[in-house]
Design a protein around this motif. Sequence first.
Motif, PDB file in Angstrom:
ATOM      1  N   VAL A  79     -12.515  -9.661  41.727  1.00  0.00           N
ATOM      2  CA  VAL A  79     -12.249 -11.092  41.557  1.00  0.00           C
ATOM      3  C   VAL A  79     -10.824 -11.471  41.965  1.00  0.00           C
ATOM      4  O   VAL A  79     -10.632 -12.449  42.707  1.00  0.00           O
ATOM      5  CB  VAL A  79     -12.560 -11.529  40.109  1.00  0.00           C
ATOM      6  CG1 VAL A  79     -12.033 -12.941  39.841  1.00  0.00           C
ATOM      7  CG2 VAL A  79     -14.061 -11.473  39.845  1.00  0.00           C
ATOM      8  N   PRO A  80      -9.780 -10.738  41.539  1.00  0.00           N
ATOM      9  CA  PRO A  80      -8.430 -11.116  41.991  1.00  0.00           C
ATOM     10  C   PRO A  80      -8.281 -11.068  43.513  1.00  0.00           C
ATOM     11  O   PRO A  80      -7.618 -11.937  44.104  1.00  0.00           O
ATOM     12  CB  PRO A  80      -7.523 -10.082  41.313  1.00  0.00           C
ATOM     13  CG  PRO A  80      -8.293  -9.634  40.115  1.00  0.00           C
ATOM     14  CD  PRO A  80      -9.725  -9.643  40.547  1.00  0.00           C
ATOM     15  N   ALA A  81      -8.901 -10.055  44.161  1.00  0.00           N
ATOM     16  CA  ALA A  81      -8.805  -9.969  45.614  1.00  0.00           C
ATOM     17  C   ALA A  81      -9.491 -11.154  46.278  1.00  0.00           C
ATOM     18  O   ALA A  81      -8.940 -11.790  47.190  1.00  0.00           O
ATOM     19  CB  ALA A  81      -9.411  -8.654  46.104  1.00  0.00           C
ATOM     20  N   LEU A  82     -10.679 -11.489  45.818  1.00  0.00           N
ATOM     21  CA  LEU A  82     -11.412 -12.611  46.406  1.00  0.00           C
ATOM     22  C   LEU A  82     -10.660 -13.922  46.216  1.00  0.00           C
ATOM     23  O   LEU A  82     -10.572 -14.748  47.136  1.00  0.00           O
ATOM     24  CB  LEU A  82     -12.804 -12.701  45.790  1.00  0.00           C
ATOM     25  CG  LEU A  82     -13.791 -11.592  46.169  1.00  0.00           C
ATOM     26  CD1 LEU A  82     -15.022 -11.636  45.276  1.00  0.00           C
ATOM     27  CD2 LEU A  82     -14.198 -11.702  47.636  1.00  0.00           C
ATOM     28  N   ARG A  83     -10.113 -14.120  45.048  1.00  0.00           N
ATOM     29  CA  ARG A  83      -9.371 -15.363  44.804  1.00  0.00           C
ATOM     30  C   ARG A  83      -8.137 -15.449  45.692  1.00  0.00           C
ATOM     31  O   ARG A  83      -7.742 -16.535  46.130  1.00  0.00           O
ATOM     32  CB  ARG A  83      -8.990 -15.459  43.323  1.00  0.00           C
ATOM     33  CG  ARG A  83     -10.179 -15.739  42.416  1.00  0.00           C
ATOM     34  CD  ARG A  83      -9.733 -15.920  40.966  1.00  0.00           C
ATOM     35  NE  ARG A  83     -10.855 -16.221  40.088  1.00  0.00           N
ATOM     36  CZ  ARG A  83     -11.347 -17.426  39.864  1.00  0.00           C
ATOM     37  NH1 ARG A  83     -10.785 -18.477  40.462  1.00  0.00           N
ATOM     38  NH2 ARG A  83     -12.367 -17.605  39.059  1.00  0.00           N
ATOM     39  N   GLY A  84      -7.529 -14.303  45.965  1.00  0.00           N
ATOM     40  CA  GLY A  84      -6.371 -14.303  46.855  1.00  0.00           C
ATOM     41  C   GLY A  84      -6.738 -14.587  48.295  1.00  0.00           C
ATOM     42  O   GLY A  84      -5.926 -15.149  49.053  1.00  0.00           O
ATOM     43  N   TRP A  85      -7.934 -14.227  48.693  1.00  0.00           N
ATOM     44  CA  TRP A  85      -8.356 -14.445  50.082  1.00  0.00           C
ATOM     45  C   TRP A  85      -8.916 -15.844  50.311  1.00  0.00           C
ATOM     46  O   TRP A  85      -8.922 -16.324  51.444  1.00  0.00           O
ATOM     47  CB  TRP A  85      -9.423 -13.408  50.462  1.00  0.00           C
ATOM     48  CG  TRP A  85      -8.909 -11.989  50.466  1.00  0.00           C
ATOM     49  CD1 TRP A  85      -7.625 -11.580  50.623  1.00  0.00           C
ATOM     50  CD2 TRP A  85      -9.687 -10.799  50.287  1.00  0.00           C
ATOM     51  NE1 TRP A  85      -7.541 -10.209  50.558  1.00  0.00           N
ATOM     52  CE2 TRP A  85      -8.795  -9.693  50.359  1.00  0.00           C
ATOM     53  CE3 TRP A  85     -11.040 -10.544  50.083  1.00  0.00           C
ATOM     54  CZ2 TRP A  85      -9.212  -8.375  50.226  1.00  0.00           C
ATOM     55  CZ3 TRP A  85     -11.466  -9.232  49.960  1.00  0.00           C
ATOM     56  CH2 TRP A  85     -10.559  -8.157  50.030  1.00  0.00           C
ATOM     57  N   LEU A  86      -9.413 -16.472  49.255  1.00  0.00           N
ATOM     58  CA  LEU A  86      -9.975 -17.806  49.409  1.00  0.00           C
ATOM     59  C   LEU A  86      -8.860 -18.834  49.627  1.00  0.00           C
ATOM     60  O   LEU A  86      -7.805 -18.773  48.978  1.00  0.00           O
ATOM     61  CB  LEU A  86     -10.782 -18.195  48.168  1.00  0.00           C
ATOM     62  CG  LEU A  86     -12.146 -17.504  48.012  1.00  0.00           C
ATOM     63  CD1 LEU A  86     -12.658 -17.659  46.587  1.00  0.00           C
ATOM     64  CD2 LEU A  86     -13.151 -18.079  49.006  1.00  0.00           C
ATOM     65  N   GLN A  87      -9.089 -19.776  50.523  1.00  0.00           N
ATOM     66  CA  GLN A  87      -8.081 -20.795  50.796  1.00  0.00           C
ATOM     67  C   GLN A  87      -7.935 -21.763  49.638  1.00  0.00           C
ATOM     68  O   GLN A  87      -6.863 -22.332  49.431  1.00  0.00           O
ATOM     69  CB  GLN A  87      -8.432 -21.553  52.079  1.00  0.00           C
ATOM     70  CG  GLN A  87      -8.328 -20.696  53.332  1.00  0.00           C
ATOM     71  CD  GLN A  87      -8.589 -21.503  54.598  1.00  0.00           C
ATOM     72  OE1 GLN A  87      -9.041 -22.639  54.537  1.00  0.00           O
ATOM     73  NE2 GLN A  87      -8.308 -20.896  55.739  1.00  0.00           N
ATOM     74  N   LYS A  88      -8.997 -21.983  48.875  1.00  0.00           N
ATOM     75  CA  LYS A  88      -8.921 -22.826  47.691  1.00  0.00           C
ATOM     76  C   LYS A  88      -9.771 -22.192  46.601  1.00  0.00           C
ATOM     77  O   LYS A  88     -10.730 -21.472  46.895  1.00  0.00           O
ATOM     78  CB  LYS A  88      -9.397 -24.249  47.996  1.00  0.00           C
ATOM     79  CG  LYS A  88     -10.831 -24.354  48.457  1.00  0.00           C
ATOM     80  CD  LYS A  88     -11.203 -25.819  48.704  1.00  0.00           C
ATOM     81  CE  LYS A  88     -12.671 -25.949  49.113  1.00  0.00           C
ATOM     82  NZ  LYS A  88     -13.053 -27.368  49.322  1.00  0.00           N
ATOM     83  N   PRO A  89      -9.421 -22.429  45.342  1.00  0.00           N
ATOM     84  CA  PRO A  89     -10.171 -21.804  44.246  1.00  0.00           C
ATOM     85  C   PRO A  89     -11.642 -22.215  44.284  1.00  0.00           C
ATOM     86  O   PRO A  89     -11.963 -23.339  44.690  1.00  0.00           O
ATOM     87  CB  PRO A  89      -9.487 -22.353  42.984  1.00  0.00           C
ATOM     88  CG  PRO A  89      -8.150 -22.818  43.448  1.00  0.00           C
ATOM     89  CD  PRO A  89      -8.320 -23.274  44.859  1.00  0.00           C
ATOM     90  N   PRO A  90     -12.541 -21.319  43.862  1.00  0.00           N
ATOM     91  CA  PRO A  90     -13.960 -21.690  43.825  1.00  0.00           C
ATOM     92  C   PRO A  90     -14.197 -22.832  42.856  1.00  0.00           C
ATOM     93  O   PRO A  90     -13.534 -22.941  41.814  1.00  0.00           O
ATOM     94  CB  PRO A  90     -14.647 -20.395  43.351  1.00  0.00           C
ATOM     95  CG  PRO A  90     -13.564 -19.585  42.710  1.00  0.00           C
ATOM     96  CD  PRO A  90     -12.303 -19.949  43.404  1.00  0.00           C
TER      97      PRO A  90
END
Length: 455
Positions: A79-90
Motif C-alpha cells: 500500500v505505501p508503494a502504490l500510494r507513492g506511485w499514484l499521482q493522486k490519492p485513491p
Amino acid sequence: MQTPRPPARRPLPARPDRPLAPGVEVRVHAAQVLDAVVHRGRSLKSELAPVLPRLPDPRDRALLEAIVFAALRGRHRYVPALRGWLQKPPGAGDGPLMALLLAGCAQLDALQLAAHAALDATVEAARALGRPHQAGLVNALLRRAQREGFPSADPAAAWPDWLRTRVAAAWPAQAAQVFAASAQPAPLWLRVNRRRIGRDDYRALLDAAGIASAVDPRLADALRLDAPVPVAGLPGFDAGLAAVQDGSAQQAVDALAAEPGARVLDACAAPGGKAAHLLERDPTLELLALDADPRRLARVEDNLRRSGVAPESASGRVQVRAGDATVPAQWWDGFTFDAVLLDAPCSATGVVRRQPDILLHRRAQDIDALVQAQARLLDAVWPVLRPGGVLLYATCSILPEENAGQIAAFLARTPDASATALGEAFGHAAGAGRQRLTGEDGLDGFFYARLRKAC
C-alpha cells in the motif's frame, strides 16, 4: 438486535462478447474478496467460502487463496508503494481498484508468478470488473512494481500499534520471532485417523504420491507438510484417513488426557476437529459436542462422520447439540462430566498466519469483551464437572490476559480448582499453564491450562 445481513455478492461483470478466461476470473474473485475484507470489514473466511466452489479446477482455487493470503500478508509493504506511485490519492470509490492492485503486487512479489501472465490477467480483470478506463493505470503500476520491487519492512509493521505493543510487552524476547512467523504461510498439518490407518502407513501413502511429510515426536497422530497440497490430492482424504488440523490444536487432546470411557463435554465444539480427535483416540468416550451456533453444527457432524464416529453410528454415546455453554440449563441433563474441553473464543492472535485479516479487524476493546466471555464460560461449565474431574482451558491466543491471567483469576475465585502441571512439550511456562508462540516448530500459537476439581 439482529446484525443487518450484508448485501449479496454481485455477479461477475463479464463482458458479453468475451467470456472470462479462467486466469482472469481468479483475479476478479481475488479483487472482490480483498475489497470486501480490506475496505468493508468482512471476514476472509466468510468471503472465500462461497467463491471457492465456483472454481471447478482445484488449481484455480489454490491460486485464488494464494493471491488473497499473500496480498493481506504483504499489504503493509504494497500500500505505501502504490500510494507513492499514484499521482493522486485513491478516491472513495477506488476500493476495487486498490484491491486488484494488491492482488497484482502479491503475484509479482510474494508468489513470483510469471510476470506476463500475472500482468495480462490482472489488467484484463480490471476490464471485467467494469473499470476499462483504469486498465492502463493497472498495467503501468504493476509494470513499475515489476521493475522496482517493494521496500523491505519490519513484519511488526503489519500489526496495529496497540496489538504490537501488547505482544512486545508480553513476550519481549520472542516478539520479533512471533511477528516474523505470523507473516509467513503456515505448513499444512494433518491428523491421521488412527482408527483407520497407522501414521507410518499413511506416511507411506503420501510418499507413494510424491508428497513429503515430517513427523514431530511430541504429536502422536500428526504429519507436517512443509509444501502444502490441495486436500483433494491427499490419499484417502475423502474416506477420512486424515484431516487437516494444526499440531497445536491436536495437542489439546493430549493435554486433556481423558480417561478411557470417560464422559466428556466439548463445550465450544465447532468445527469439530477436537471432538473427532477425541473419538479417534478413544471410541468408548461418551461425548457431548456443544456449540452455541446451530449453523456450525453441520460442520461438526461432517467432521465426525468423516472420522467414522457420526452420532447416528455411535450407539447414542456421541451427541451434537446446540446450546450456550454459559447457560447449562439449556442443555445439561444433571449428570456430571469426567472431563471438559473448553476451547474458548479468543483473539486468535496465535493464528494470524492462517487468518491475516485478524490484523485488520481486531480492536483493543475486543480483548476486554473476550476476557469477560471466557470468564463466564469457565464459571458456567465448572459446576458440570464431577469432583476429581479435569477441565482443559485452551485458546489460540498469545495474549496473557486471555491465558495465564484468565486462569490466575479463575483459580483465585474458585476454591475447589487447582492446576495440573503440563510438560515442556506444550510450550513455555505461563502462569498455571503453557504457552506456545506462533511458528515455534512450525506450530500455531496456543495456550493450555489443565485444571482439576477437588474431590
